[in-house]
Write a protein that holds these residues in place. Structure first.
Motif, PDB file in Angstrom:
ATOM      1  N   LEU A   1      32.179  10.218  36.904  1.00 41.33           N
ATOM      2  CA  LEU A   1      31.776  10.773  38.176  1.00 41.33           C
ATOM      3  C   LEU A   1      30.545   9.989  38.521  1.00 41.33           C
ATOM      4  O   LEU A   1      30.065   8.900  37.895  1.00 41.33           O
ATOM      5  CB  LEU A   1      31.503  12.257  38.244  1.00 41.33           C
ATOM      6  CG  LEU A   1      33.010  12.976  37.830  1.00 41.33           C
ATOM      7  CD1 LEU A   1      32.790  14.538  37.852  1.00 41.33           C
ATOM      8  CD2 LEU A   1      33.928  12.586  38.881  1.00 41.33           C
ATOM      9  N   GLY A   2      30.144  10.473  39.740  1.00 37.83           N
ATOM     10  CA  GLY A   2      28.911   9.681  40.395  1.00 37.83           C
ATOM     11  C   GLY A   2      27.587   9.590  39.562  1.00 37.83           C
ATOM     12  O   GLY A   2      26.829   8.712  40.072  1.00 37.83           O
TER      13      GLY A   2
ATOM     14  N   ASP B   1      32.035  13.227  45.116  1.00 33.09           N
ATOM     15  CA  ASP B   1      33.248  13.286  44.258  1.00 33.09           C
ATOM     16  C   ASP B   1      34.100  14.805  44.471  1.00 33.09           C
ATOM     17  O   ASP B   1      34.828  15.001  43.735  1.00 33.09           O
ATOM     18  CB  ASP B   1      32.438  13.558  42.783  1.00 33.09           C
ATOM     19  CG  ASP B   1      31.811  12.270  42.304  1.00 33.09           C
ATOM     20  OD1 ASP B   1      32.658  11.076  42.173  1.00 33.09           O
ATOM     21  OD2 ASP B   1      30.721  12.100  41.923  1.00 33.09           O
TER      22      ASP B   1
ATOM     23  N   SER C   1      35.627  12.879  33.805  1.00 29.88           N
ATOM     24  CA  SER C   1      36.560  13.719  34.652  1.00 29.88           C
ATOM     25  C   SER C   1      37.323  14.714  33.913  1.00 29.88           C
ATOM     26  O   SER C   1      37.699  15.705  34.353  1.00 29.88           O
ATOM     27  CB  SER C   1      37.615  12.807  35.477  1.00 29.88           C
ATOM     28  OG  SER C   1      38.266  12.119  34.595  1.00 29.88           O
TER      29      SER C   1
END
Length: 543
Positions: free
Chosen positions: A465-466, A508, A472
């Motif tokens: 993720l960012g 996200d 995830s």
């Protein structure tokens, strides 16, 4: 009343399943209102003694003060000048317990305190803050801190001006005379809270349901009848219990007569990783405008700067940092550090619920009080993160009149889920590398401990993720095993995505909602609704 054997469940914690159990259970031994660290601690304490336990929180587990602290497990060095030796010793001894029972959530840190010519040291009495006396007074205090923490006298050290400036890149050196170093500890407060509750759920069959508000509690012949409202579906139902523990922090319990508390706002800044700043040392800033100490603490690749301490009188459900508080923290950070590339990613405000004893909130005791405010209804007020386990045990002890032969607390030796095995970051790192995922294995371990090995078994189609840290697979894990029910539950608390990214997880949101929809059975309409809710959650946080 005899104690029933608690039901043991499989290792899962799905919100829908627990919501059904909460509504259908004939009667719980104890209903706990409030899913912060003390409430979740009481759930584990009571369940491990053999009581059947239900717990509800009007928001999410750890969504209030228990996710908004300075992330410290400490005795409270600033309490020594106030002669609160018992409070300090209790915290330092409890620190040792948590180092064992919550090992992956416990991090030993050295705290450095620079000293400057002409500057006083916050919280020292006037006579001890004189520049000629302050160093000796500080050394004496640190020796006492070591003794109370059963560390021996060698845990602290004196530093020259050269040593402390080399240890802290960017530290302003004008009038720097030296400093001190001492040992304390850090935790991930919200991950600790969720892990404590997860232990109660998966090991002892406790029921935990978030987004469920206690509207009213009434006494009955059997104990208590509590009317609750599910915030996710809007339905109201009743929960019966022999006893109730209210650990509602800054919010009032659902009884007209209850212990009053005073609220104090503590704001923090999350500062983007600063190149060269040590990841294994924290800083205590000795002097501020209002006579308090401040901390700069490394936090999962970033810095945490805090905190403020001012009275709070607005809605306790939605505290937000004020501009004045943010400016105060920035001003003092820049007073000690010249780090032009330091960038604030996010800010948050946590509310301390203090016993109402008059005086300023900064001077108010961080002690706690547990009181049976009605027969079989116990309220907890005050307290600190480090001593949550003792406070929780004391709250359950107050139920001894409601149950026959209530066993003693056993949580002093209760290993939390994920704890109790040697750190095996290398195995996690290898699995991430094989999956082609460039995520820090040590951060995954610091969130899940040995349960990290179960997450890396599911990496085949995973992505990062960012924040560059969160894998995830932890999204589905949060829904299956940690009671997560909304996007914000995941980004604000199960991970730190919303605090560690500039867009606070917005980019996200589609991916997260898609996985949660699959796990929680959301329709397309519900998924869209959850995205709107997430936007509202971020706006309410000021993000």
């Amino acid at each position: 009343m005899p104690i029933k054997a608690a039901r043991i469940t499989e290792m899962s914690w799905n919100r829908a399943d627990h919501r059904e159990r909460l509504a259908s259970e004939e009667i719980f031994d104890v209903l706990i209102i409030g899913g912060g660290i003390v409430g979740c601690g009481a759930a584990l304490d009571a369940a491990s003694r053999g009581l059947s336990v239900g717990l509800i929180d009007q928001e999410d587990f750890g969504s209030g003060t228990s996710s908004r602290s300075t992330k410290l497990l400490h005795g409270g060095i600033r309490y020594l000048p106030h002669f609160e030796f018992g409070l300090v010793a209790e915290g330092l001894i409890e620190q040792k317990t948590l180092a064992k029972t919550a090992d992956f959530l416990f991090r030993d840190l050295e705290f450095l305190m620079p000293m400057y010519e002409g500057r006083t040291i916050a919280d020292l009495p006037n006579w001890a803050s004189h520049p000629a006396i302050a160093p000796a007074a500080m050394k004496t205090g640190l020796m006492l801190y070591d003794i109370l923490g059963l560390r021996g006298l060698g845990a602290h050290r004196a530093l020259s001006d050269t040593e402390i400036s080399e240890a802290l890149p960017g530290l302003i050196e004008d009038d720097l005379t030296g400093g001190f170093g001492y040992r304390d500890a850090q935790t991930d407060d919200v991950r600790l809270t969720i892990t404590v509750m997860k232990t109660a759920v998966t090991r002892y069959g406790a029921v935990g349901v978030n987004h469920t508000k206690a509207v009213e509690s009434e006494p009955t012949d059997e104990g208590w009848l509590t009317t609750v409202r599910d915030d996710l579906d809007g339905k109201t139902f009743q929960v019966r219990s022999h006893a109730v523990i209210a650990a509602t922090g800054p919010s009032a319990p659902p009884l007209a007569d209850h212990m009053p508390v005073r609220l104090s706002s503590g704001v923090h800044l999350v500062v983007h990783h600063v190149s060269g700043f040590p990841g294994d040392k924290a800083v205590l800033l000795p002097e501020t405008e209002d006579g308090r100490v401040m901390f700069v603490v490394p936090w999962q690749g970033h810095l945490l700067v805090g905190t403020t301490d001012i009275p709070y009188t607005d809605d306790p459900a939605a505290p937000r940092p004020t501009k004045d508080e943010v400016d105060y923290l920035l001003r003092h950070f820049r007073m000690y550090f010249d780090l032009p590339n330091a960038k604030v990613l996010s800010t948050f405000s946590g509310l301390r619920a203090l016993m109402d004893e008059g005086g300023s909130t900064a001077d108010a005791s961080r002690g706690h009080e547990v009181r049976e405010i009605a027969e079989g209804f116990v309220q907890v007020a005050g307290g600190k993160l480090t001593t949550y386990r003792r406070i929780a045990a004391e709250a359950v002890d107050h139920l001894d009149n409601s149950f026959d032969h209530l066993p003693s607390s056993k949580t002093r030796h209760e290993m939390l889920v994920g704890a109790g095995s040697p750190e095996d970051v290398s195995q996690v790192e290898e699995a991430l590398n094989q999956a082609g995922l460039d995520a820090p294995a040590d951060i995954m371990w610091s969130r899940y401990g040995q349960q990290s090995l179960r997450l890396v078994d599911q990496l085949k189609h995973a992505f990062i993720l960012g924040d560059g840290q969160t894998v995830s697979t932890s999204i589905a894990w949060a829904a299956r095993h940690e009671g997560a029910a909304t996007i914000g539950d995941f980004t604000l608390r199960r991970s730190h995505l919303s605090w560690f990214t500039e867009d606070h997880g917005r980019s996200d949101a589609d991916a997260i909602s898609s996985i949660l929809a699959s796990e929680l059975g959301w329709s397309a309409t519900e998924t869209a609704s959850q995205k709107r809710r997430f936007a509202t959650d971020l706006e309410r946080e000021g993000l």
